[in-house]
Motif scaffolding. Structure first.
Motif, short mmCIF file in Angstrom:
data_model
loop_
_atom_site.label_atom_id
_atom_site.label_comp_id
_atom_site.label_asym_id
_atom_site.label_seq_id
_atom_site.Cartn_x
_atom_site.Cartn_y
_atom_site.Cartn_z
N THR A 62 0.84 -1.21 0.00
CA THR A 62 0.00 0.00 0.00
C THR A 62 0.87 1.25 0.00
O THR A 62 0.50 2.27 -0.60
N ALA A 75 -8.10 -4.99 -4.03
CA ALA A 75 -9.30 -4.30 -3.54
C ALA A 75 -9.19 -2.79 -3.75
O ALA A 75 -10.17 -2.13 -4.11
N ILE A 76 -8.01 -2.24 -3.54
CA ILE A 76 -7.81 -0.80 -3.74
C ILE A 76 -8.10 -0.42 -5.19
O ILE A 76 -8.84 0.53 -5.46
N TYR A 77 -7.54 -1.17 -6.12
CA TYR A 77 -7.74 -0.84 -7.54
C TYR A 77 -9.16 -1.16 -8.00
O TYR A 77 -9.68 -0.49 -8.89
N ALA A 78 -9.79 -2.16 -7.39
CA ALA A 78 -11.20 -2.44 -7.70
C ALA A 78 -12.06 -1.25 -7.29
O ALA A 78 -12.96 -0.85 -8.04
N GLU A 79 -11.78 -0.67 -6.12
CA GLU A 79 -12.52 0.51 -5.67
C GLU A 79 -12.33 1.69 -6.62
O GLU A 79 -13.24 2.49 -6.79
N HIS A 80 -11.16 1.78 -7.24
CA HIS A 80 -10.88 2.86 -8.20
C HIS A 80 -11.56 2.60 -9.55
O HIS A 80 -11.57 3.46 -10.42
N GLY A 81 -12.11 1.38 -9.72
CA GLY A 81 -12.80 1.05 -10.96
C GLY A 81 -11.89 0.79 -12.14
O GLY A 81 -12.31 0.89 -13.29
#
Length: 188
Positions: free
Chosen positions: A88, A155-161
């Motif tokens: 992160t 998960a971080i990049y999934a949240e960023h779409g």
């Protein structure tokens, strides 16, 4: 763009193919480290013991190498990072570097694979490429570090779409075909 997945998922192979298709450099931190080790540089001596034990090079050192490499002229139209970010802290650093350059990430590719298949793949690679750092103990340690430190980045990049998951099992050509289809479908 970034390509992610556990060690042995085929990131390096696929990164080269994707980079060629889009006319951008594939930037591999692992290749940078191995080249420095081979050439006996100060950096190479610093990271050799870390890599041979299965660990990751500290964020600060890796961040500076990536910042330097992204400043090269060939990366101006775009790039594909392979092996970075892994933590992160590296995500935060990369976000700041990209924000300063005015170039956001277009996508993050995740190759999903079966862990036992990855171990077999890495043993084969060790035999064909003579990579002494690919013992079973080191491979298992890298898998554990990936699960603990790098997998949460998904998960971080999934949240960023911007996450694109691709099945990394099968032949190199099958994976490339799935990857290209996924990227083409994701483009406006």
């Amino acid at each position: 763009m970034i390509i992610m997945g556990p060690p042995g998922a085929g990131k390096g192979t696929q990164a080269g193919r994707v980079a060629e298709r889009f006319g951008i450099p594939a930037i591999s931190t692992g290749d940078i480290f191995r080249s420095n080790i081979k050439n006996g540089t100060d950096l190479g001596r610093q990271v050799e013991a870390i890599l041979s034990s299965g660990g990751y090079v500290p964020d600060q050192m890796t961040n500076e190498i990536v910042r330097d490499r992204l400043a090269w002229a060939d990366a101006a139209p775009g790039f594909l990072l392979d092996g970075y970010p892994r933590t992160t802290g590296q995500v935060d650093f990369l976000d700041k570097v990209l924000a300063a350059s005015g170039h956001p990430l277009d996508g993050v590719i995740v190759l999903t694979v079966d862990e036992d298949a990855v171990v077999a793949r890495l043993h084969k690679r060790a035999e064909t490429e003579g990579r002494a750092d690919d013992t079973e103990e080191v491979i298992r340690e890298r898998q554990a570090i990936y699960r603990a430190e790098t997998a949460p980045l998904i998960a971080i990049y999934a949240e960023h779409g911007i996450l694109v998951e691709v099945d990394g099992m099968g032949t190199v050509d099958e994976v490339t075909e799935r990857l290209v289809k996924a990227l083409d479908a994701d483009r406006p």
